[in-house]
Design an enzyme around this catalytic site. Sequence first.
Site, PDB file in Angstrom:
ATOM      1  N   MET A  25       0.889  -1.325   0.036  1.00  0.00           N
ATOM      2  CA  MET A  25       0.067  -0.022  -0.184  1.00  0.00           C
ATOM      3  C   MET A  25       0.876   1.163  -0.063  1.00  0.00           C
ATOM      4  SD  MET A  25      -1.524  -0.451   3.728  1.00  0.00           S
ATOM      5  CE  MET A  25      -0.623  -1.048   5.138  1.00  0.00           C
ATOM      6  N   PRO A  26       1.655   1.577  -0.849  1.00  0.00           N
ATOM      7  CA  PRO A  26       2.580   2.481  -1.079  1.00  0.00           C
ATOM      8  C   PRO A  26       1.875   3.781  -1.627  1.00  0.00           C
ATOM      9  CG  PRO A  26       3.040   1.159  -2.690  1.00  0.00           C
ATOM     10  CD  PRO A  26       2.279   0.497  -2.134  1.00  0.00           C
ATOM     11  N   PHE A  27       2.059   5.060  -1.182  1.00  0.00           N
ATOM     12  CA  PHE A  27       1.586   6.135  -1.856  1.00  0.00           C
ATOM     13  C   PHE A  27       3.001   7.027  -2.359  1.00  0.00           C
ATOM     14  CE2 PHE A  27       1.480  10.850  -1.009  1.00  0.00           C
ATOM     15  CZ  PHE A  27       0.270  10.915  -2.195  1.00  0.00           C
TER      16      PHE A  27
END
Length: 126
Positions: free
Chosen positions: A1-3
């Site tokens: 779940m990278p941003f």
Amino acid sequence: MPFTRITVRDGWSDADLQTLSDTLHEVLVAEFNVPPDDRFQVIESLAAQRFIYDRHYLSGGRSDRYVLLNILAGKPRSTEQKRVTYQMLSERLQQRLNLDPNDLMIIIQQTQPEDWSFSGGKMFAL
């Protein structure tokens, strides 16, 4: 779940920004254990006077095509995963955009799952 926040200087074409975005996501899926549908990016294109960086600090020399990738990751990655991600991004962006490896800076920051709410005011939990 990278941003990921992708920051570049004004002057990049929409097609090149799309290639940058797609390449980043492709590498994150392949090397950083990111699900294919987990794609959250913001692309900032800034005027020269709003994107300030040292052209030589710990680099062979940065140009006006300098790219900063700030990846905010929701779970820890191994040192080897990070190393391969850095290398693959550098190689693929050089191949696809003729981006000099000296023009790429990547910062990975880690958070905990409870630091995220994807929607509905609900805390994410693994």
